[in-house]
Design a protein around this motif. Structure first.
Motif, PDB file in Angstrom:
ATOM      1  N   ILE A  50      -8.436  -0.856  10.402  1.00 48.07           N
ATOM      2  CA  ILE A  50      -7.771  -1.598  11.470  1.00 48.07           C
ATOM      3  C   ILE A  50      -8.791  -2.032  12.521  1.00 48.07           C
ATOM      4  CG2 ILE A  50      -6.193  -1.357  13.433  1.00 48.07           C
ATOM      5  CD1 ILE A  50      -4.442   0.410  11.608  1.00 48.07           C
ATOM      6  N   HIS A  51      -9.693  -1.126  12.877  1.00 44.98           N
ATOM      7  CA  HIS A  51     -10.706  -1.440  13.879  1.00 44.98           C
ATOM      8  C   HIS A  51     -11.597  -2.594  13.408  1.00 44.98           C
ATOM      9  CE1 HIS A  51     -13.593  -0.816  17.104  1.00 44.98           C
ATOM     10  NE2 HIS A  51     -14.562  -0.847  16.207  1.00 44.98           N
ATOM     11  N   VAL A  52     -11.990  -2.555  12.155  1.00 45.61           N
ATOM     12  CA  VAL A  52     -12.847  -3.618  11.607  1.00 45.61           C
ATOM     13  C   VAL A  52     -12.112  -4.954  11.602  1.00 45.61           C
ATOM     14  CG1 VAL A  52     -14.014  -4.449   9.530  1.00 45.61           C
ATOM     15  CG2 VAL A  52     -14.260  -2.068  10.220  1.00 45.61           C
ATOM     16  N   ILE A  53     -10.835  -4.941  11.194  1.00 45.98           N
ATOM     17  CA  ILE A  53     -10.053  -6.176  11.141  1.00 45.98           C
ATOM     18  C   ILE A  53      -9.855  -6.739  12.547  1.00 45.98           C
ATOM     19  CG2 ILE A  53      -7.825  -7.203  10.545  1.00 45.98           C
ATOM     20  CD1 ILE A  53      -9.570  -6.504   8.147  1.00 45.98           C
ATOM     21  N   GLU A  54      -9.552  -5.857  13.510  1.00 42.61           N
ATOM     22  CA  GLU A  54      -9.328  -6.307  14.886  1.00 42.61           C
ATOM     23  C   GLU A  54     -10.600  -6.874  15.510  1.00 42.61           C
ATOM     24  OE1 GLU A  54      -6.242  -4.387  17.640  1.00 42.61           O
ATOM     25  OE2 GLU A  54      -7.179  -2.705  16.600  1.00 42.61           O
ATOM     26  N   GLU A  55     -11.702  -6.141  15.353  1.00 39.18           N
ATOM     27  CA  GLU A  55     -12.945  -6.531  16.011  1.00 39.18           C
ATOM     28  C   GLU A  55     -13.755  -7.525  15.195  1.00 39.18           C
ATOM     29  OE1 GLU A  55     -13.683  -5.641  19.021  1.00 39.18           O
ATOM     30  OE2 GLU A  55     -11.948  -4.319  19.212  1.00 39.18           O
ATOM     31  N   GLY A  85       0.815  -1.211   0.000  1.00 38.40           N
ATOM     32  CA  GLY A  85       0.000   0.000   0.000  1.00 38.40           C
ATOM     33  C   GLY A  85       0.848   1.261   0.000  1.00 38.40           C
ATOM     34  N   LEU A  86       1.956   1.229   0.714  1.00 30.83           N
ATOM     35  CA  LEU A  86       2.843   2.394   0.762  1.00 30.83           C
ATOM     36  C   LEU A  86       3.552   2.608  -0.576  1.00 30.83           C
ATOM     37  CD1 LEU A  86       4.473   1.857   4.289  1.00 30.83           C
ATOM     38  CD2 LEU A  86       2.860   3.662   3.657  1.00 30.83           C
ATOM     39  N   GLU A  87       4.169   1.546  -1.089  1.00 31.35           N
ATOM     40  CA  GLU A  87       5.038   1.689  -2.257  1.00 31.35           C
ATOM     41  C   GLU A  87       4.277   1.736  -3.584  1.00 31.35           C
ATOM     42  OE1 GLU A  87       8.079   2.361  -2.250  1.00 31.35           O
ATOM     43  OE2 GLU A  87       8.824   1.805  -0.263  1.00 31.35           O
ATOM     44  N   PHE A 114      -5.630  -2.713   6.310  1.00 31.17           N
ATOM     45  CA  PHE A 114      -5.833  -4.164   6.311  1.00 31.17           C
ATOM     46  C   PHE A 114      -4.574  -4.875   6.792  1.00 31.17           C
ATOM     47  CE2 PHE A 114      -5.884  -8.321   4.094  1.00 31.17           C
ATOM     48  CZ  PHE A 114      -7.049  -8.841   4.637  1.00 31.17           C
ATOM     49  N   GLY A 115      -3.417  -4.436   6.284  1.00 36.58           N
ATOM     50  CA  GLY A 115      -2.154  -5.059   6.687  1.00 36.58           C
ATOM     51  C   GLY A 115      -1.852  -4.851   8.158  1.00 36.58           C
ATOM     52  N   MET A 116      -2.013  -3.624   8.640  1.00 31.86           N
ATOM     53  CA  MET A 116      -1.749  -3.332  10.047  1.00 31.86           C
ATOM     54  C   MET A 116      -2.755  -4.042  10.955  1.00 31.86           C
ATOM     55  SD  MET A 116      -0.703   0.701  10.051  1.00 31.86           S
ATOM     56  CE  MET A 116       0.923   1.216   9.484  1.00 31.86           C
ATOM     57  N   GLY A 117      -4.006  -4.125  10.501  1.00 30.43           N
ATOM     58  CA  GLY A 117      -5.027  -4.809  11.287  1.00 30.43           C
ATOM     59  C   GLY A 117      -4.724  -6.286  11.451  1.00 30.43           C
ATOM     60  N   LEU A 118      -4.215  -6.933  10.407  1.00 26.90           N
ATOM     61  CA  LEU A 118      -3.829  -8.343  10.508  1.00 26.90           C
ATOM     62  C   LEU A 118      -2.753  -8.538  11.563  1.00 26.90           C
ATOM     63  CD1 LEU A 118      -3.666  -9.596   6.794  1.00 26.90           C
ATOM     64  CD2 LEU A 118      -5.357 -10.203   8.528  1.00 26.90           C
ATOM     65  N   ALA A 119      -1.770  -7.631  11.567  1.00 28.84           N
ATOM     66  CA  ALA A 119      -0.684  -7.731  12.545  1.00 28.84           C
ATOM     67  C   ALA A 119      -1.205  -7.549  13.970  1.00 28.84           C
ATOM     68  CB  ALA A 119       0.406  -6.708  12.229  1.00 28.84           C
ATOM     69  N   ILE A 174      -8.717   6.672   7.375  1.00 26.88           N
ATOM     70  CA  ILE A 174      -9.352   5.508   6.745  1.00 26.88           C
ATOM     71  C   ILE A 174      -8.682   4.226   7.220  1.00 26.88           C
ATOM     72  CG2 ILE A 174      -9.729   4.319   4.545  1.00 26.88           C
ATOM     73  CD1 ILE A 174      -9.977   7.135   3.270  1.00 26.88           C
ATOM     74  N   ALA A 175      -7.347   4.246   7.291  1.00 26.11           N
ATOM     75  CA  ALA A 175      -6.609   3.065   7.746  1.00 26.11           C
ATOM     76  C   ALA A 175      -6.995   2.695   9.172  1.00 26.11           C
ATOM     77  CB  ALA A 175      -5.101   3.324   7.657  1.00 26.11           C
ATOM     78  N   SER A 176      -7.168   3.700  10.044  1.00 29.55           N
ATOM     79  CA  SER A 176      -7.523   3.416  11.440  1.00 29.55           C
ATOM     80  C   SER A 176      -8.887   2.749  11.538  1.00 29.55           C
ATOM     81  CB  SER A 176      -7.495   4.712  12.263  1.00 29.55           C
ATOM     82  OG  SER A 176      -8.528   5.598  11.875  1.00 29.55           O
ATOM     83  N   LYS A 177      -9.820   3.145  10.666  1.00 25.71           N
ATOM     84  CA  LYS A 177     -11.150   2.525  10.679  1.00 25.71           C
ATOM     85  C   LYS A 177     -11.084   1.080  10.183  1.00 25.71           C
ATOM     86  CE  LYS A 177     -13.214   6.125  12.246  1.00 25.71           C
ATOM     87  NZ  LYS A 177     -13.685   6.103  13.652  1.00 25.71           N
TER      88      LYS A 177
END
Length: 287
Positions: A196-201, A31-33, A128-133, A191-194
């Motif tokens: 992450i929340h969905v992936i975590e929860e 996503g970054l690159e 999505f990537g950060m949420g998986l971690a 957007i990423a923080s939201k």
């Protein structure tokens, strides 16, 4: 299950979690690159500072991500524990190596005036990537640990400090990508923080529903028949009126909340309802 089997099971679970964290680092790097950095958009936290540092010094982004996260890994070890620190090292290493490997990957979205598309797609991918971690016990960015530590010493909440620290990050980002780039970076981070929340929860995260009603038997029957959920019953007393009530409690998923409200309305429109988020449910027959 024997001790040997339990130990083997734990090792297998740790291996799977580690593999998912590595995949999360790879997805975030993509996503970054492939989306954000080529369009002069940054991320928040330590990754955002690493992107700025890479632009300033010419050093590889992966090297800066690894170096700048070292003190935060130490904080994670002290504040959370060695397992979290170990998984975070794995995730940050994965992110650092992946950004280096994908540095010249073709950009999948060219900006061409469509800033919204860049921020949305980039934010979803890195979230999505950060949420998986995070869901598997690791982290790809250490700024949250700093916020936790500061919240214990300052009269501010963790979320307030995370927001404040990232405002500082985006001010630094503006020196490289300009004000427009910093604003886009802030939107992508939001957007990423939201995500992450969905992936975590999870999309079907659980909720506890408390229902104070005089129709407790009918309520329990309808919840069981129409929703397939069990209930517990408590006797409660009004603090002021001293009137005796019965409180029905049931654990449901987020997707079942609207159906639960419909059942309550049908059985007892005057029921008093409270709904709380539940971080984890174990045991019983809850699916």
């Amino acid at each position: 299950m024997s001790k040997a089997q339990t130990k083997t099971s734990r090792k297998a679970m740790a291996f799977v979690r580690g593999l998912i964290i590595i995949i999360g680092g790879f997805i975030t790097a993509y996503g970054l690159e492939a989306v954000l950095i080529p369009n002069s958009v940054s991320d928040g936290g330590v990754t955002g500072l690493s992107i700025v540092g890479s632009q300033w010094t010419g050093l590889p982004l992966g090297v800066l991500i690894a170096i700048l996260n070292i003190p935060f890994i130490y904080l994670g070890y002290k504040q959370v524990g060695k397992n979290f620190a170990a998984f975070s090292i794995l995730g940050i290493a994965s992110l650092a190596v992946s950004t280096s490997l994908m540095h010249h990957i073709p950009t999948i979205i060219e900006i061409e005036g469509d800033t919204l598309l860049v921020t949305v797609v980039g934010g979803i991918i890195i979230g999505f990537g950060m949420g998986l971690a995070l869901r598997n016990g690791g982290a790809l960015d250490g700024i949250d640990m700093l916020a936790v530590l500061l919240s214990r010493k300052l009269p501010f909440g963790t979320s307030d400090l995370i927001l404040f620290l990232n405002v500082f990050v985006f001010i630094v980002v503006s020196t490289v990508f300009g004000l427009r780039g910093a604003l886009m970076s802030g939107i992508a981070y939001f957007i990423a923080s939201k995500v992450i929340h969905v992936i975590e929860e999870g999309l079907s995260s659980t909720k506890a529903v408390y229902i104070i009603t005089e129709q407790d038997e009918a309520m329990i029957k309808e919840i069981g028949e129409r929703l397939g959920r069990g209930c517990t019953l408590q006797h409660v007393e009004g603090g002021y009126s001293k009137k005796q009530f019965k409180q029905v409690k049931s654990i449901i998923t987020r997707l079942e909340e609207s159906k639960m409200k419909e059942i309550i309305q049908d059985v007892d429109p005057n029921a008093f309802i409270t709904v709380h988020d539940v971080s984890e449910v174990r045991g019983g027959n809850f699916d």
